[in-house]
Design a protein around this motif. Structure first.
Motif, PDB file in Angstrom:
ATOM      1  N   ASP A 163      21.543-119.748 -18.002  1.00 42.39           N
ATOM      2  CA  ASP A 163      20.293-120.399 -17.613  1.00 42.39           C
ATOM      3  C   ASP A 163      19.953-120.084 -16.155  1.00 42.39           C
ATOM      4  N   LEU A 164      20.950-120.160 -15.272  1.00 46.76           N
ATOM      5  CA  LEU A 164      20.739-119.850 -13.860  1.00 46.76           C
ATOM      6  C   LEU A 164      20.279-118.408 -13.681  1.00 46.76           C
ATOM      7  N   VAL A 165      20.934-117.484 -14.377  1.00 40.60           N
ATOM      8  CA  VAL A 165      20.597-116.065 -14.257  1.00 40.60           C
ATOM      9  C   VAL A 165      19.189-115.796 -14.778  1.00 40.60           C
ATOM     10  N   LEU A 166      18.848-116.384 -15.917  1.00 46.09           N
ATOM     11  CA  LEU A 166      17.498-116.200 -16.459  1.00 46.09           C
ATOM     12  C   LEU A 166      16.442-116.737 -15.506  1.00 46.09           C
ATOM     13  N   ASP A 167      16.675-117.920 -14.934  1.00 47.17           N
ATOM     14  CA  ASP A 167      15.721-118.497 -13.985  1.00 47.17           C
ATOM     15  C   ASP A 167      15.551-117.595 -12.768  1.00 47.17           C
TER      16      ASP A 167
ATOM     17  N   LEU B   9      21.187-113.835  -9.152  1.00 44.73           N
ATOM     18  CA  LEU B   9      20.747-112.447  -9.308  1.00 44.73           C
ATOM     19  C   LEU B   9      21.903-111.566  -9.765  1.00 44.73           C
ATOM     20  N   LEU B  10      21.658-110.721 -10.741  1.00 42.64           N
ATOM     21  CA  LEU B  10      22.679-109.807 -11.230  1.00 42.64           C
ATOM     22  C   LEU B  10      23.003-108.774 -10.158  1.00 42.64           C
ATOM     23  N   ARG B  11      24.299-108.601  -9.864  1.00 41.98           N
ATOM     24  CA  ARG B  11      24.736-107.675  -8.827  1.00 41.98           C
ATOM     25  C   ARG B  11      25.673-106.603  -9.364  1.00 41.98           C
ATOM     26  N   ARG B  12      26.363-106.888 -10.439  1.00 47.75           N
ATOM     27  CA  ARG B  12      27.301-105.913 -11.002  1.00 47.75           C
ATOM     28  C   ARG B  12      27.344-106.101 -12.512  1.00 47.75           C
ATOM     29  N   HIS B  13      27.612-104.987 -13.196  1.00 45.86           N
ATOM     30  CA  HIS B  13      27.632-104.979 -14.660  1.00 45.86           C
ATOM     31  C   HIS B  13      28.737-104.007 -15.066  1.00 45.86           C
ATOM     32  N   ASP B  14      29.762-104.489 -15.737  1.00 46.93           N
ATOM     33  CA  ASP B  14      30.897-103.659 -16.146  1.00 46.93           C
ATOM     34  C   ASP B  14      30.824-103.328 -17.619  1.00 46.93           C
ATOM     35  N   TYR B  15      31.149-102.086 -17.948  1.00 47.85           N
ATOM     36  CA  TYR B  15      31.184-101.643 -19.333  1.00 47.85           C
ATOM     37  C   TYR B  15      32.072-100.410 -19.424  1.00 47.85           C
ATOM     38  N   ALA B  16      32.397-100.011 -20.638  1.00 47.98           N
ATOM     39  CA  ALA B  16      33.199 -98.817 -20.896  1.00 47.98           C
ATOM     40  C   ALA B  16      32.486 -98.016 -21.981  1.00 47.98           C
TER      41      ALA B  16
END
Length: 239
Positions: free
Chosen positions: A6-10, A176-183
């Motif tokens: 919810d925080l991230v969406l807002d 606010l999104l700052r990092r996104h991890d994936y493989a």
């Protein structure tokens, strides 16, 4: 939904405006070491992309030529002329990565599929975390670059074209999104950290304008190099 989601969406404009959005249009440049390693250096050095927010579809205008466009959907990629004539196409495009090694060269349709699904995911985040079948949970906080970031683990359904089934999204105190991890499965499953900064607001929604992807170190922190992918956006609009 979780309180953190919810925080991230807002922080990125709110759920309702994302639900009402039809398209996101972005111009800029995509580069980095990955493209030269795969024999496609410069293929997206000038990027003009339109994302359908409510379905997985993306169009690159000028893809491989001034009067051509690249179309991505999970089940098909195609290079077309402006009149709709198909120049090249591939069904079940993810299957075309089977058996690839770290240095296997790509053709233009490989690059179109990878860039298409990746940019669709990036430009619809964090809204894509609310889509049917996506399961999220909050993980313990993470310390990065002298900041304390909160984390969301996401598990994606097989029907969604994305890097990997499990991914982790990091946000700062403002959400606010700052990092996104994936493989990425199509790159052999090597862990990567996708860093985001320089956020801007477009029609009420918030997007980072500078992104870069680097390997993940053994301690879980993002390495400083090599820079595998860069994404710099100079113009973003929402309809």
């Amino acid at each position: 939904m979780s309180a953190l989601l919810d925080l991230v969406l807002d922080a990125h404009g709110g759920l309702k405006p994302w639900q009402d959005a039809r398209t996101v249009h972005a111009e800029g440049s995509i580069g980095g070491l990955l493209w030269s390693l795969r024999g496609q250096e410069g293929i997206l050095s000038t990027t003009d992309a339109t994302v359908d927010v409510q379905q997985q579809r993306l169009v690159f205008e000028g893809f491989t030529g001034p009067r051509l466009r690249g179309l991505f959907t999970p089940d098909r990629v195609a290079i077309e002329r402006q009149n709709g004539e198909v120049v090249a196409e591939r069904s079940a495009p993810r299957d075309a990565f089977a058996g690839h090694g770290p240095d296997t060269p790509w053709d233009q349709l490989h690059a179109l599929y990878f860039a298409g699904y990746a940019l669709w995911n990036y430009l619809t985040a964090p809204y894509l975390l609310t889509l049917p079948g996506v399961v999220v949970e909050e993980l313990e906080p993470w310390r990065e670059a002298d900041e304390d970031w909160r984390r969301l683990r996401a598990v994606f359904p097989q029907a969604l074209a994305t890097h990997s089934t499990e991914q982790v999204f990091y946000c700062n105190a403002a959400g606010l999104l700052r990092r996104h991890d994936y493989a990425p499965d199509v790159l052999g499953g090597t862990p990567a950290a996708h860093l985001s900064e320089h956020h801007v607001r477009a029609s009420g929604l918030v997007f980072p304008t500078h992104r870069y992807v680097v390997p993940v170190q053994e301690d879980g922190h993002a390495a400083s190099e090599p820079i595998l992918i860069t994404i710099d956006l100079t113009d973003i609009s929402v309809t």
